[in-house]
Design a protein around this motif. Structure first.
Motif, PDB file in Angstrom:
ATOM      1  N   SER A 116     -16.855  50.588 -44.472  1.00 20.55           N
ATOM      2  CA  SER A 116     -17.424  51.594 -43.579  1.00 20.55           C
ATOM      3  C   SER A 116     -16.532  51.762 -42.352  1.00 20.55           C
ATOM      4  O   SER A 116     -16.408  50.841 -41.538  1.00 20.55           O
ATOM      5  CB  SER A 116     -18.829  51.173 -43.145  1.00 20.55           C
ATOM      6  OG  SER A 116     -19.266  51.969 -42.062  1.00 20.55           O
ATOM      7  N   ALA A 117     -15.929  52.934 -42.204  1.00 18.56           N
ATOM      8  CA  ALA A 117     -15.062  53.188 -41.056  1.00 18.56           C
ATOM      9  C   ALA A 117     -15.828  53.023 -39.746  1.00 18.56           C
ATOM     10  O   ALA A 117     -15.312  52.449 -38.778  1.00 18.56           O
ATOM     11  CB  ALA A 117     -14.464  54.584 -41.149  1.00 18.56           C
ATOM     12  N   THR A 118     -17.043  53.493 -39.689  1.00 18.48           N
ATOM     13  CA  THR A 118     -17.846  53.388 -38.472  1.00 18.48           C
ATOM     14  C   THR A 118     -18.080  51.926 -38.108  1.00 18.48           C
ATOM     15  O   THR A 118     -17.905  51.521 -36.960  1.00 18.48           O
ATOM     16  CB  THR A 118     -19.198  54.108 -38.651  1.00 18.48           C
ATOM     17  OG1 THR A 118     -18.945  55.466 -38.995  1.00 18.48           O
ATOM     18  CG2 THR A 118     -20.024  54.043 -37.391  1.00 18.48           C
ATOM     19  N   HIS A 119     -18.451  51.133 -39.089  1.00 14.68           N
ATOM     20  CA  HIS A 119     -18.692  49.707 -38.834  1.00 14.68           C
ATOM     21  C   HIS A 119     -17.404  49.002 -38.404  1.00 14.68           C
ATOM     22  O   HIS A 119     -17.406  48.215 -37.450  1.00 14.68           O
ATOM     23  CB  HIS A 119     -19.260  49.036 -40.090  1.00 14.68           C
ATOM     24  CG  HIS A 119     -19.401  47.563 -39.965  1.00 14.68           C
ATOM     25  ND1 HIS A 119     -20.371  46.976 -39.172  1.00 14.68           N
ATOM     26  CD2 HIS A 119     -18.688  46.541 -40.504  1.00 14.68           C
ATOM     27  CE1 HIS A 119     -20.251  45.667 -39.239  1.00 14.68           C
ATOM     28  NE2 HIS A 119     -19.240  45.380 -40.037  1.00 14.68           N
ATOM     29  N   LEU A 120     -16.314  49.283 -39.088  1.00 12.61           N
ATOM     30  CA  LEU A 120     -15.053  48.627 -38.756  1.00 12.61           C
ATOM     31  C   LEU A 120     -14.555  49.034 -37.372  1.00 12.61           C
ATOM     32  O   LEU A 120     -14.028  48.197 -36.620  1.00 12.61           O
ATOM     33  CB  LEU A 120     -14.005  48.934 -39.829  1.00 12.61           C
ATOM     34  CG  LEU A 120     -14.328  48.349 -41.208  1.00 12.61           C
ATOM     35  CD1 LEU A 120     -13.319  48.854 -42.236  1.00 12.61           C
ATOM     36  CD2 LEU A 120     -14.378  46.828 -41.174  1.00 12.61           C
ATOM     37  N   LEU A 121     -14.727  50.294 -36.995  1.00 10.50           N
ATOM     38  CA  LEU A 121     -14.358  50.725 -35.641  1.00 10.50           C
ATOM     39  C   LEU A 121     -15.230  50.042 -34.595  1.00 10.50           C
ATOM     40  O   LEU A 121     -14.744  49.640 -33.529  1.00 10.50           O
ATOM     41  CB  LEU A 121     -14.464  52.245 -35.514  1.00 10.50           C
ATOM     42  CG  LEU A 121     -13.342  53.017 -36.172  1.00 10.50           C
ATOM     43  CD1 LEU A 121     -13.675  54.507 -36.207  1.00 10.50           C
ATOM     44  CD2 LEU A 121     -12.026  52.786 -35.460  1.00 10.50           C
ATOM     45  N   HIS A 122     -16.498  49.900 -34.889  1.00 11.19           N
ATOM     46  CA  HIS A 122     -17.411  49.205 -33.981  1.00 11.19           C
ATOM     47  C   HIS A 122     -16.958  47.758 -33.789  1.00 11.19           C
ATOM     48  O   HIS A 122     -16.893  47.258 -32.668  1.00 11.19           O
ATOM     49  CB  HIS A 122     -18.844  49.262 -34.523  1.00 11.19           C
ATOM     50  CG  HIS A 122     -19.808  48.460 -33.739  1.00 11.19           C
ATOM     51  ND1 HIS A 122     -20.231  48.811 -32.477  1.00 11.19           N
ATOM     52  CD2 HIS A 122     -20.437  47.299 -34.031  1.00 11.19           C
ATOM     53  CE1 HIS A 122     -21.072  47.908 -32.027  1.00 11.19           C
ATOM     54  NE2 HIS A 122     -21.220  46.971 -32.960  1.00 11.19           N
ATOM     55  N   ARG A 123     -16.629  47.087 -34.880  1.00 11.14           N
ATOM     56  CA  ARG A 123     -16.173  45.692 -34.808  1.00 11.14           C
ATOM     57  C   ARG A 123     -14.865  45.586 -34.026  1.00 11.14           C
ATOM     58  O   ARG A 123     -14.673  44.663 -33.231  1.00 11.14           O
ATOM     59  CB  ARG A 123     -15.996  45.110 -36.214  1.00 11.14           C
ATOM     60  CG  ARG A 123     -17.280  44.931 -37.015  1.00 11.14           C
ATOM     61  CD  ARG A 123     -18.200  43.872 -36.410  1.00 11.14           C
ATOM     62  NE  ARG A 123     -17.525  42.599 -36.203  1.00 11.14           N
ATOM     63  CZ  ARG A 123     -17.521  41.577 -37.042  1.00 11.14           C
ATOM     64  NH1 ARG A 123     -18.200  41.648 -38.159  1.00 11.14           N
ATOM     65  NH2 ARG A 123     -16.857  40.475 -36.757  1.00 11.14           N
ATOM     66  N   ALA A 124     -13.953  46.524 -34.239  1.00 11.41           N
ATOM     67  CA  ALA A 124     -12.685  46.521 -33.510  1.00 11.41           C
ATOM     68  C   ALA A 124     -12.934  46.704 -32.019  1.00 11.41           C
ATOM     69  O   ALA A 124     -12.301  46.054 -31.180  1.00 11.41           O
ATOM     70  CB  ALA A 124     -11.760  47.613 -34.044  1.00 11.41           C
ATOM     71  N   GLY A 125     -13.863  47.586 -31.674  1.00 11.78           N
ATOM     72  CA  GLY A 125     -14.224  47.794 -30.275  1.00 11.78           C
ATOM     73  C   GLY A 125     -14.813  46.544 -29.648  1.00 11.78           C
ATOM     74  O   GLY A 125     -14.510  46.207 -28.494  1.00 11.78           O
ATOM     75  N   GLN A 126     -15.660  45.853 -30.402  1.00 11.36           N
ATOM     76  CA  GLN A 126     -16.240  44.601 -29.903  1.00 11.36           C
ATOM     77  C   GLN A 126     -15.142  43.570 -29.637  1.00 11.36           C
ATOM     78  O   GLN A 126     -15.147  42.893 -28.614  1.00 11.36           O
ATOM     79  CB  GLN A 126     -17.223  44.023 -30.916  1.00 11.36           C
ATOM     80  CG  GLN A 126     -18.537  44.744 -30.992  1.00 11.36           C
ATOM     81  CD  GLN A 126     -19.439  44.133 -32.057  1.00 11.36           C
ATOM     82  OE1 GLN A 126     -18.983  43.822 -33.162  1.00 11.36           O
ATOM     83  NE2 GLN A 126     -20.707  43.971 -31.726  1.00 11.36           N
TER      84      GLN A 126
END
Length: 72
Positions: free
Chosen positions: A12-22
């Protein structure tokens, strides 16, 4: 060769971007803490160093910190 994960979040691109942001926020917080500053303090000091005399409303716009938090 690619391996499919059983966890759909791994694709999931959205989930992976969220994790990268965290992770980026965690790294930033660690670095800012070395100087004795919170990330918000660092953001305000950086904005002011670029242009002294900014009104509070402009600091809010440039830093993304809400007005009540900035007032503290």
């Amino acid at each position: 060769m690619t391996t499919k994960s059983k966890n759909p979040l791994d694709n999931s691109a959205t989930h992976l971007l969220h994790r990268a942001g965290q992770r980026a926020a965690d790294i930033f917080a660690e670095e800012a803490k070395k100087g004795g500053l919170t990330p918000r303090q660092y953001a305000v000091l950086t904005a002011v160093s670029l242009e002294e005399g900014l009104p509070q409303a402009e600091l809010v716009a440039r830093t993304g910190i809400d007005r009540s938090t900035l007032a503290d």
